[in-house]
Design an enzyme around this catalytic site. Structure first.
Site, PDB file in Angstrom:
ATOM      1  N   GLU A 100       0.805  -1.223   0.000  1.00 50.25           N
ATOM      2  CA  GLU A 100       0.000   0.000   0.000  1.00 50.25           C
ATOM      3  C   GLU A 100       0.844   1.281   0.000  1.00 50.25           C
ATOM      4  OE1 GLU A 100      -4.170  -0.326   1.769  1.00 50.25           O
ATOM      5  OE2 GLU A 100      -2.856  -1.017   3.371  1.00 50.25           O
ATOM      6  N   HIS A 119      -0.281   5.593   7.687  1.00 58.07           N
ATOM      7  CA  HIS A 119      -1.442   4.770   7.343  1.00 58.07           C
ATOM      8  C   HIS A 119      -1.622   3.744   8.454  1.00 58.07           C
ATOM      9  CE1 HIS A 119      -4.290   2.080   5.711  1.00 58.07           C
ATOM     10  NE2 HIS A 119      -3.417   1.125   5.464  1.00 58.07           N
ATOM     11  N   HIS A 121      -4.491   1.176  10.985  1.00 59.17           N
ATOM     12  CA  HIS A 121      -5.728   0.391  11.057  1.00 59.17           C
ATOM     13  C   HIS A 121      -6.342   0.535  12.445  1.00 59.17           C
ATOM     14  CE1 HIS A 121      -3.546  -2.391   7.944  1.00 59.17           C
ATOM     15  NE2 HIS A 121      -4.051  -1.328   7.368  1.00 59.17           N
ATOM     16  N   HIS A 189     -11.315  -0.152   7.033  1.00 58.20           N
ATOM     17  CA  HIS A 189      -9.877  -0.409   6.869  1.00 58.20           C
ATOM     18  C   HIS A 189      -9.047   0.377   7.878  1.00 58.20           C
ATOM     19  CE1 HIS A 189      -6.390  -0.521   3.644  1.00 58.20           C
ATOM     20  NE2 HIS A 189      -5.930  -0.625   4.864  1.00 58.20           N
TER      21      HIS A 189
HETATM   22 MN    MN Z   1      -3.865  -0.945   5.234  1.00 61.95          MN
END
Ligand code: MN
Length: 255
Positions: A100, A119, A121, A189
């Site tokens: 990603e 990023h 979660h 997500h």
């Molecule tokens: Mn992810």
């Protein structure tokens, strides 16, 4: 002739000091902070085995640094890969990258002001990415979300997917939804959080998570929840760039 102001003199001085610092020393300091950011986000429970954090190279803004595919808590300086904004690694570096990584490259392309991207979660923010209840500022440390937080819906881009922002097209779509905001939730997500420095991006990721938990608690009480007014958020948001907190997070992560 215009006389330089004190501020512009200070900026010139800062520039002179920065350019006096050898390039390899500057890169080493940047990577050192990036490694610390990985450890802090792991230690604060924002990243676990997954998720990632990157920094843009201020001397070469078309490049950024991001670990190879590895759990953030285990990242060392030797694991950092240099990428261009298409998220291709520097020539000769064939180590496996995060699938990603396009989240980072495409946000840097779209947002020249952004110098770091997280990023995560975070389980606390995911409910607000799947519910019609928006995440809104309730904690003064999260006043930076006072203008709201957009939600990225990957179905709008590619229909039924594996949920991963694993190509440039999905990265671009996420960057478009992020627009001028400090973060975007990613439906089912997690989140993408940005900042003008790695300390700001890390601090925002931590307080975005805290705000989500506080808001949920406030809503569970059952009364009416008072959110920050946009003006309160504007007055509250400029803080110290999380400088004070960074030092204690860093010490805690090192233990
Ligand atoms: Mn992810």
């Amino acid at each position: 002739m215009k006389f330089p102001t004190l501020t512009s003199l200070a900026a010139l001085l800062a520039l002179a000091v920065a350019s006096a610092q050898p390039r390899d020393q500057a890169v080493a300091a940047l990577i050192d902070d990036l490694v610390t950011a990985n450890h802090i986000l792991a230690s604060e429970g924002i990243l676990d085995g997954y998720g990632h954090v990157s920094v843009r190279d201020p001397a070469n803004p078309k490049h950024y640094f991001l670990s190879r595919s590895l759990a953030p808590g285990l990242v060392t300086a030797a694991d950092i890969i240099e990428y261009d904004l298409d998220s291709n690694p520097a020539a000769g570096d064939d180590r496996t990258g995060y699938r990603e990584r396009f989240i980072h490259g495409e946000i840097y392309k779209a947002r020249p002001d952004v110098m770091a991207v997280v990023h995560d979660h975070s389980p606390a923010v995911i409910p607000f990415s799947v519910s019609s209840v928006p995440l809104r500022a309730v904690s003064h440390m999260a006043a930076f979300i006072g203008e709201g937080i957009p939600v990225f819906e990957i179905r709008d881009v590619d229909g039924m997917t594996d949920m991963l922002v694993s190509n440039p097209k999905r990265g671009r779509a996420l960057a478009t939804v992020l627009a001028k905001f400090p973060a975007a939730l990613m439906r089912g997500h997690g989140a993408a959080v940005v900042g003008e420095s790695v300390k700001v991006a890390v601090g925002r990721a931590i307080y975005l998570d805290l705000n989500a938990r506080v808001q949920e608690q406030a809503m569970l009480l059952g009364g009416t929840v008072k959110y920050f007014e946009p003006e309160e958020a504007r007055k509250t948001a400029p803080q110290d760039g999380f400088e004070r907190a960074w030092d204690v997070w860093k010490r805690k992560a090192a233990k």
